[in-house]
Design a protein around this motif. Structure first.
Motif, PDB file in Angstrom:
ATOM      1  N   GLU A  66      53.960  10.157  21.234  1.00  0.00           N
ATOM      2  CA  GLU A  66      54.470  10.016  19.865  1.00  0.00           C
ATOM      3  C   GLU A  66      55.391  11.168  19.470  1.00  0.00           C
ATOM      4  O   GLU A  66      56.384  10.957  18.773  1.00  0.00           O
ATOM      5  CB  GLU A  66      53.327   9.836  18.872  1.00  0.00           C
ATOM      6  CG  GLU A  66      52.741   8.444  18.972  1.00  0.00           C
ATOM      7  CD  GLU A  66      51.787   8.111  17.859  1.00  0.00           C
ATOM      8  OE1 GLU A  66      52.260   7.975  16.712  1.00  0.00           O
ATOM      9  OE2 GLU A  66      50.592   7.987  18.145  1.00  0.00           O
ATOM     10  N   GLU A  70      59.281  10.613  18.367  1.00  0.00           N
ATOM     11  CA  GLU A  70      59.865  11.158  17.127  1.00  0.00           C
ATOM     12  C   GLU A  70      61.115  11.973  17.415  1.00  0.00           C
ATOM     13  O   GLU A  70      62.110  11.876  16.699  1.00  0.00           O
ATOM     14  CB  GLU A  70      58.830  11.998  16.365  1.00  0.00           C
ATOM     15  CG  GLU A  70      57.765  11.174  15.687  1.00  0.00           C
ATOM     16  CD  GLU A  70      58.324  10.160  14.699  1.00  0.00           C
ATOM     17  OE1 GLU A  70      59.223  10.505  13.906  1.00  0.00           O
ATOM     18  OE2 GLU A  70      57.854   9.009  14.729  1.00  0.00           O
ATOM     19  N   GLN A  71      61.071  12.766  18.457  1.00  0.00           N
ATOM     20  CA  GLN A  71      62.236  13.563  18.832  1.00  0.00           C
ATOM     21  C   GLN A  71      63.401  12.653  19.231  1.00  0.00           C
ATOM     22  O   GLN A  71      64.543  12.872  18.838  1.00  0.00           O
ATOM     23  CB  GLN A  71      61.884  14.514  19.970  1.00  0.00           C
ATOM     24  CG  GLN A  71      63.012  15.425  20.374  1.00  0.00           C
ATOM     25  CD  GLN A  71      62.596  16.362  21.494  1.00  0.00           C
ATOM     26  OE1 GLN A  71      61.539  16.207  22.111  1.00  0.00           O
ATOM     27  NE2 GLN A  71      63.432  17.343  21.771  1.00  0.00           N
ATOM     28  N   SER A  74      65.024  10.942  16.194  1.00  0.00           N
ATOM     29  CA  SER A  74      65.904  11.864  15.477  1.00  0.00           C
ATOM     30  C   SER A  74      67.246  12.002  16.196  1.00  0.00           C
ATOM     31  O   SER A  74      68.305  11.959  15.565  1.00  0.00           O
ATOM     32  CB  SER A  74      65.227  13.228  15.352  1.00  0.00           C
ATOM     33  OG  SER A  74      66.076  14.140  14.718  1.00  0.00           O
ATOM     34  N   SER A  79      67.050   6.079  11.774  1.00  0.00           N
ATOM     35  CA  SER A  79      66.627   5.852  10.385  1.00  0.00           C
ATOM     36  C   SER A  79      67.762   5.366   9.490  1.00  0.00           C
ATOM     37  O   SER A  79      67.521   4.642   8.521  1.00  0.00           O
ATOM     38  CB  SER A  79      65.994   7.116   9.802  1.00  0.00           C
ATOM     39  OG  SER A  79      66.925   8.166   9.793  1.00  0.00           O
TER      40      SER A  79
END
Length: 98
Positions: A66, A70-71, A74, A79
């Motif tokens: 996880e 997330e890295q 980004s 998003s």
């Protein structure tokens, strides 16, 4: 310990779908190579109010996955193309009866 699978679902505007597809494909290919996992991408067959529901699939993920996800999110700037929040669910296999 049972194998852990990760499912992430979210909505994307129809107009952003092709741009998001390119980014998610790159993200999943990178994570599959780095972590040695199987990935998948699904969507509901219909759009509602100009939005699609997508699901990213990550099978047999390592314990630190996880944070890596997330890295990667980004770095791919996903998003900006997602409408709302990403929702994460964890599942394990049910072992067969002995």
């Amino acid at each position: 310990m049972a194998s852990l699978d990760l499912y992430v679902y979210y909505r994307v505007r129809d107009d952003d779908a092709s741009a998001l597809l390119a980014r998610v494909t790159a993200l999943q290919q990178s994570l599959a190579r780095e972590c040695g996992i199987v990935t998948g991408l699904k969507r509901r067959p219909e759009s509602r109010e100009g939005r699609q529901t997508w699901m990213e699939v990550y099978l047999s993920v390592p314990p630190d996955f996880e944070a890596k996800l997330e890295q990667a999110l980004s770095s791919q700037r996903l998003s900006s193309l997602i409408d709302g929040a990403r929702h994460t669910e964890h599942f394990v296999d049910i072992p067969p009866c002995a």
